[in-house]
Write an enzyme that holds these catalytic residues in place. Structure first.
Site, PDB file in Angstrom:
ATOM      1  CG  ASP A   1      -4.065   2.586  -4.611  1.00 26.85           C
ATOM      2  OD1 ASP A   1      -4.197   1.469  -4.099  1.00 26.85           O
ATOM      3  OD2 ASP A   1      -3.692   2.753  -5.794  1.00 26.85           O
TER       4      ASP A   1
ATOM      5  CD  GLU B   1      -1.794  -0.648  -1.468  1.00 23.03           C
ATOM      6  OE1 GLU B   1      -1.929  -1.807  -1.875  1.00 23.03           O
ATOM      7  OE2 GLU B   1      -1.755   0.335  -2.221  1.00 23.03           O
TER       8      GLU B   1
END
Ligand code: TEU
Length: 519
Positions: free
Chosen positions: A207, A265
């Protein structure tokens, strides 16, 4: 050419665990629910799963607020359920990747609880980003940064019973940012990586890979009036040069597990800067969001594909492709909703699955689910509260999947009170219904994935554009030709044998809002 790793042409299926399948009738999906539906995923033909976070969490941001990164939240099951899922997936030849959140923890993480109690100047506060406020009494936040979810990125705490220091949270107030200059932060993250990899997990989606590193002195942002959930490349909150040393350290650990993949990401627009995250000693893959940001226009889609390919070419990494994920509007709705939106998203499915590289399919995308309309009272995304009820947030792309039957909860759960309400008109979109219809979106995805996997024409990383005329997108990859019609008029298909089309293409004519594959 050296043999490419397992992930380089794979189809990943993104499971949003809350919404995939509920095995214990509490209205929220869980790990046993995923395990019980693995045969569906094998039938669909996917190579790997990406599970959104399932670690211990108060669920303020549905698992992206992690209180214990090395255990499973009871809502989803336990470590035994994870082990059973990994084993059952591997038995079916499906890899399993998890989601890790290095930029921040939950405010319920023991480190943050300790930091609040320990007070200014303590060792415990160094693991986060605590600062004194500005102004005579420290009543102003340390700088002007705003949260990605709306409102200020700083919250003031109480120290010794009076207003005290401020801590940084680029996301929700319950997601304090970690201080990656503190060596204990990486040491702990290394333990987390090894903990899951030692259990047999095949890698991670990581993330906010463009976060973590903060600029020295925390300078003000030039512009704070940003669209929520957005940022550009010169925003001091993200994409700082120091982030690459962190990725090299992470990669050194992952390299101890030769078949494990890391997918970052990376919300960085500039191709050269994006590519830096994919140098041989950083991430294996990074999400490229250009395709899901492109309008349904031949030129815009071609531009997105060209940019995505050239971004990775300079570092020899594989491209990645996605039309949906848990943060963005469903493709059917984005492309115009109703029948037109569905036709366009089916056409884009054939573009997606024709491309060289790694493809990500978000659960429910294969069913052609639209965004669901939700009443205000159902909204849970912190964005709704933090924006002062001006942004509805991301809940409407996260509604549970309809599996079977004619009424909610459509076999998702034994409990009609699902965590988000399911639209009654999804009866026509259930897995059960679509498995019985040869023209369904599910049938289209399954056939496309099967062809991508089995046909020898789908080879090579080279993509050549063909001159097809206005409003048409046409490219050749290996022995495959993919044609997309974004215009308003039917178009003649080029020579070749038609192997699949998103709408009937009889007599070599491709209708508007449709795509075809020819060999
Ligand atoms: O998203 C990170 C992020 O930067 C997003 O806010 C992104 O800018 C936005 O969603 C684009 O529309 C990740 C997760 O994918 C998201 O679900 C989490 O809420 C967030 O991190 C915080 O962990």
């Amino acid at each position: 050419m050296a043999e490419r790793p397992w992930w380089s042409q794979s189809v990943f299926y993104q499971v949003y665990p809350r919404s995939f399948a509920d095995s214990d009738s509490d209205g929220v999906g869980d790990l046993d629910g995923v395990r019980e539906h693995l045969d569906y995923l094998r039938w669909l033909g996917v190579d790997a799963l990406w599970l959104n976070p399932v670690m211990v969490s108060p669920m303020a941001d549905h698992g992206y607020d992690v209180a214990d990164p090395r255990d499973i939240d009871p809502l989803f099951g336990d470590l035994a359920a994870l082990d059973a899922l990994v084993a059952a997936a591997h038995e079916r030849g499906i890899k399993l990747t998890m989601d890790l959140v290095p930029n921040h923890t939950s405010s319920a993480h023991p480190w943050f609880v300790e930091a609040l109690a320990a007070g200014p100047g303590s060792r415990a506060r160094e693991r986060y980003i605590f600062r004194d406020g500005r102004g005579p009494n420290g009543e102003l936040p340390p700088n002007n940064w705003v949260s990605v979810f709306g409102g200020p990125a700083w919250t003031r705490v109480t120290d010794s019973g009076v207003p005290g220091q401020w801590y940084l949270h680029l996301f929700d107030v319950s997601q304090p940012d970690l201080n990656w200059d503190d060596s204990e932060v990486f040491a702990d993250f290394e333990q987390t990586l090894r903990f899951w990899l030692d259990r047999g997990v095949d890698g991670f989606r990581i993330d906010v890979c463009h976060g973590m590193a903060k600029p020295p002195g925390l300078p003000d942002m030039p512009v704070t009036d940003l669209k929520l959930l957005a940022h550009d490349d010169d925003d001091p909150r993200f994409n700082r040069p120091g982030v690459h040393a962190i990725h090299r350290a992470i990669r050194a650990v992952i390299d101890d597990y030769p078949n494990a993949v890391s997918v970052g990401e990376v919300w960085v627009h500039d191709n050269a800067q994006f590519a830096q995250y994919l140098r041989p000693d950083e991430l294996h893959l990074a999400f490229n969001f250009r395709l899901l940001q492109a309008d349904f226009e031949a030129d815009a889609i071609r531009d997105a594909i060209d940019n995505s390919l050239s971004a990775v070419a300079s570092v020899g990494a594989d491209p990645t492709w996605a039309l949906e994920n848990h943060d963005v509007e469903r493709a059917v709705s984005r492309y115009g909703d109703g029948a037109g939106g569905l036709d366009r998203s089916r056409a884009m499915a054939l573009v997606l699955l024709a491309l060289p590289g790694t493809v990500f399919v978000y659960n429910g995308q294969e069913l052609g689910l639209p965004n669901a309309e939700l009443p205000d009272s159902a909204l849970q995304d912190p964005v709704w509260e933090r924006s002062g009820h001006t942004e509805r947030g991301r809940d409407n792309c996260r509604v549970p999947l309809p599996w079977s039957g004619d009424t909610p909860p459509f076999g998702f759960s034994g409990n009609p009170d699902t965590w988000l309400p399911m639209p009654p008109d999804w009866a026509a979109l259930t897995v059960e219904r679509q498995r019985s219809e040869s023209g369904s979106t599910l049938a289209l995805y399954r056939r496309a994935i099967e062809l991508r996997r089995s046909r020898t024409e789908f080879t090579g990383t080279q993509l050549d554009w063909l001159d097809a005329g206005p409003d048409l997108l046409a490219f050749r990859r290996g022995g495959l030709v993919c044609v997309l019609n974004t215009g308003e008029h039917p178009a003649n298909l080029p020579e070749g044998q038609l192997v699949l089309s998103s709408a009937p293409a009889a007599g070599g004519v491709l209708p508007p809002n449709a795509a075809a594959w020819l060999v």
